[in-house]
Enzyme design. Sequence first.
Site, PDB file in Angstrom:
ATOM      1  N   ASP A  42      13.123  10.636  24.993  1.00  0.00           N
ATOM      2  CA  ASP A  42      14.236  10.468  25.928  1.00  0.00           C
ATOM      3  C   ASP A  42      14.611   9.003  26.128  1.00  0.00           C
ATOM      4  O   ASP A  42      13.836   8.091  25.824  1.00  0.00           O
ATOM      5  CB  ASP A  42      13.858  11.034  27.303  1.00  0.00           C
ATOM      6  CG  ASP A  42      13.785  12.544  27.327  1.00  0.00           C
ATOM      7  OD1 ASP A  42      14.018  13.176  26.276  1.00  0.00           O
ATOM      8  OD2 ASP A  42      13.479  13.092  28.399  1.00  0.00           O
ATOM      9  N   HIS A  77       9.197   8.936  25.458  1.00  0.00           N
ATOM     10  CA  HIS A  77      10.355   8.059  25.637  1.00  0.00           C
ATOM     11  C   HIS A  77      10.384   6.958  24.573  1.00  0.00           C
ATOM     12  O   HIS A  77       9.353   6.350  24.278  1.00  0.00           O
ATOM     13  CB  HIS A  77      10.334   7.432  27.030  1.00  0.00           C
ATOM     14  CG  HIS A  77      10.456   8.434  28.127  1.00  0.00           C
ATOM     15  ND1 HIS A  77       9.398   9.228  28.528  1.00  0.00           N
ATOM     16  CD2 HIS A  77      11.517   8.800  28.907  1.00  0.00           C
ATOM     17  CE1 HIS A  77       9.793  10.042  29.490  1.00  0.00           C
ATOM     18  NE2 HIS A  77      11.070   9.793  29.746  1.00  0.00           N
TER      19      HIS A  77
END
Length: 415
Positions: A62, A206
């Site tokens: 992400d 991430h």
Amino acid sequence: MTERARRALCAALGAVTVLLTTSALGASGVGAQPNGQPAFTTYEAPGGAGTAGQRVVALTFDDGPGPFTPEVLAVLQRYQVPATFFEIGEEVAAYPQYSKMVAAAGYPVEDHTWNHPDLSKLSAAGVAAQIDMTQSEIRAVTGATPECVRPPYDAWNATALNQIAALGLTTMSYSVDPKDWSLPGVQTIVNRVVGAAFPGAVVDMHDGGADRSETVAALPQIIAELRAMGYRFVSICGAGTTPRPQVSATYAFGNAPVPGTPVTSDLPLVGAAGVPDGGGYWEVAADGGIFSFGDAAFHGSMGGTPLNAPIVGMAATPDGAGYWEVAADGGIFSFGDAAFHGSMGGTPLNAPIVGMAATPDGAGYWEVAADGGMFSFEAPFYGSRAGMTADDRFFSIVAGPGGAGYLLAGQHPAG
């Protein structure tokens, strides 16, 4: 209301049961359940029914793209692991080159909204605007249209889910959250992912938003340990673009050998070495295939042989009658008159191997890891950078004159 919208609304109201029970998957836990909502599995992604009942895990990333995206992508490609990227529209606009890089490598680029708001606090029009702008930006940059939306903070309500479904998209949450964004430490990230994995798990990590060096460093161990547990990796949502075979581009400067006719490889070329007389050279691909040019003789290769980890580099013997290939797990493969002096293959590593260099007499060699760790085999040890600077990431090693030293080449984020 479409069937997809009906299903999304039911999920928001807690009216359906997703496939996260021990009876369905044999899992001991169901992963994250933010806002009381069920965490999602690979089977719920578009086209995911084909993996139902299989021992698969989806790695997702992400908040990118950003400066760490190429490093995450390099690890995934090195280990030949599918994954999915949920990108923020503003970041795509700021770093289009990284989104293009991800898509060109065949990884799905999905929607993570325009500027990362809490969708449960927005009106239907606000949700639609966040998604539409991001869809347009990703489509313009990559040429592919996202199929899934991941709500920031994993926060949503019926309004958000209805709007996402009305746009013909699927809400995609996750089921394993190592909280790598909090920088808990490399080993903690590894332990959280591996310890919580189950068949069908969707792991949320991430590649953007801040310093992601811990995530980069944790990835090789996560991949190795999950594979050792019998898992394979899948991407979810969009199919991404289909990677095209790559044509070699070799350029000569000074008195270097004249480049040979370009060759086409299904996998990226990851290393090269020249013969002493300057009349030829070899190039090696990630699957261990060797391409010979000029008077460089072919002595064999790992091409077509199953590997535990992809090849990341090579080195030639002093007389040019042999060469070594080195894999990301530190395994060494010897051909021609290249003698085997040992390797890190089968030994747990803090970071993957990224290159090797031979001593001038060919009687030994060094391996270097991405964290600057040095491993010597019948070669002098002069020191390493392992543990010195966490932000430094290395990619190559060059032996010094007479083998009395070596140069490590790497980089760290600017600023």
